[in-house]
Design a protein around this motif. Structure first.
Motif, PDB file in Angstrom:
ATOM      1  N   VAL A   1      14.155  37.207   0.571  1.00 31.65           N
ATOM      2  CA  VAL A   1      13.274  36.079   0.391  1.00 31.65           C
ATOM      3  C   VAL A   1      14.098  35.094  -0.245  1.00 31.65           C
ATOM      4  O   VAL A   1      14.145  33.836  -0.062  1.00 31.65           O
ATOM      5  CB  VAL A   1      12.194  36.756  -0.422  1.00 31.65           C
TER       6      VAL A   1
ATOM      7  N   HIS B   1      10.682  32.225   4.648  1.00 36.48           N
ATOM      8  CA  HIS B   1      10.775  32.527   3.401  1.00 36.48           C
ATOM      9  C   HIS B   1       9.362  33.072   2.785  1.00 36.48           C
ATOM     10  O   HIS B   1       9.034  33.924   2.074  1.00 36.48           O
ATOM     11  CB  HIS B   1      11.052  31.332   2.429  1.00 36.48           C
ATOM     12  N   TYR B   2       8.007  32.051   3.116  1.00 32.32           N
ATOM     13  CA  TYR B   2       6.810  32.472   2.926  1.00 32.32           C
ATOM     14  C   TYR B   2       6.513  33.907   3.514  1.00 32.32           C
ATOM     15  O   TYR B   2       5.776  34.681   2.974  1.00 32.32           O
ATOM     16  CB  TYR B   2       6.028  31.255   3.378  1.00 32.32           C
TER      17      TYR B   2
ATOM     18  N   ALA C   1      15.780  26.753   2.505  1.00 35.67           N
ATOM     19  CA  ALA C   1      14.452  26.280   2.763  1.00 35.67           C
ATOM     20  C   ALA C   1      14.282  24.683   2.493  1.00 35.67           C
ATOM     21  O   ALA C   1      14.800  24.379   1.460  1.00 35.67           O
ATOM     22  CB  ALA C   1      13.325  26.725   1.992  1.00 35.67           C
TER      23      ALA C   1
ATOM     24  N   LEU D   1      16.616  33.059   1.757  1.00 35.10           N
ATOM     25  CA  LEU D   1      15.985  32.003   2.686  1.00 35.10           C
ATOM     26  C   LEU D   1      15.306  30.907   2.070  1.00 35.10           C
ATOM     27  O   LEU D   1      15.648  29.969   2.274  1.00 35.10           O
ATOM     28  CB  LEU D   1      14.574  33.049   3.104  1.00 35.10           C
ATOM     29  N   GLY D   2      15.049  31.252   0.531  1.00 37.52           N
ATOM     30  CA  GLY D   2      14.447  30.026  -0.389  1.00 37.52           C
ATOM     31  C   GLY D   2      15.763  29.086  -0.632  1.00 37.52           C
ATOM     32  O   GLY D   2      15.476  27.898  -0.664  1.00 37.52           O
TER      33      GLY D   2
END
Length: 233
Positions: free
Chosen positions: A124, A158-159, A131, A127-128
């Motif tokens: 996560v 990410h979400y 983003a 990915l952020g």
């Protein structure tokens, strides 16, 4: 004195406060709890500037936990609690028993959840970093390496994976409650105090020096700083 009283006294004499978790593990554990909660709240309320900073904190913490899982104290090392499929299934087959012994550290099944959570947190966080925010004001520091469309897709991932992480955290909390109520094992207390009651002859923790943690902390902070600049320095 009756024989029963004698057995009780011997049993009490044979117990001691055993050190289970060192200070770095406990600090990282509770810091991660706070940092993830801040990430969740800032993301939910669109406080993206603070969301980015809390994300950096989460990345530093999980990187340090991975590092400490290799060079840290005995109970924190992956080599001492990550087990194969047979050991995991054997332990799972004993879950219905209330009188199973207390594992000194992570048990074989709990280790699966720990590794899964750490992997998800790291995924996560990465990915952020790539983003792209819809208005472009608070995009990840590495978003310049992907296109706008790719960045938006990574933002959705990410979400999505953060939502899955919350479910795994919920499973972890359910396991803690199950152990406390059904198996009468307090898993939270040792993560606060670092100690639990157990047989005096059980193996005690072998602490790693704190200077080793400090060196890793500086290295992880340097890496996070470099990432925050997009590696433009």
């Amino acid at each position: 004195m009756t024989s029963t009283d004698g057995r009780v006294e011997v049993a009490l004499a044979d117990t001691a406060n055993l050190r289970v978790w060192d200070l770095p593990v406990r600090m990282l554990h509770w810091s991660l709890v706070i940092a993830i909660a801040i990430c969740w709240w800032t993301g939910l309320h669109n406080k993206l500037e603070y969301h980015v900073y809390s994300g950096y904190a989460v990345l530093w913490i999980v990187l340090m936990r991975v590092y400490w899982g290799v060079v840290g104290s005995s109970t924190s090392r992956f080599a001492n609690f990550v087990r194969g499929p047979k050991a995991i299934l054997d332990y799972a087959s004993t879950l219905h028993r209330r009188n199973t012994s207390h594992t000194h550290g992570h048990n074989a099944l709990g280790a699966v959840i720990i590794i899964l959570m750490m992997g998800l947190v790291l995924a996560v966080g990465i990915l952020g970093l790539f983003a792209v925010d819809v208005d472009g004001l608070h995009s990840g520091p590495l978003s310049g390496y992907v296109s706008f469309r790719q960045g938006r897709q990574l933002a959705h991932l990410h979400y999505y994976w953060f939502t899955n992480l919350l479910w795994v955290i919920a499973l972890h909390l359910a396991a803690v409650i199950f152990y406390f109520i059904y198996k009468r094992q307090n898993l939270i207390g040792p993560m606060i105090s670092g100690k639990r009651r157990g047989h005096a002859r059980e193996a005690d923790i072998k602490n790693a020096p704190l200077w080793r943690f400090a060196i890793g902390g500086v290295g992880a902070a340097a890496l996070i700083w470099a990432i925050s600049t997009g590696f433009y320095f």
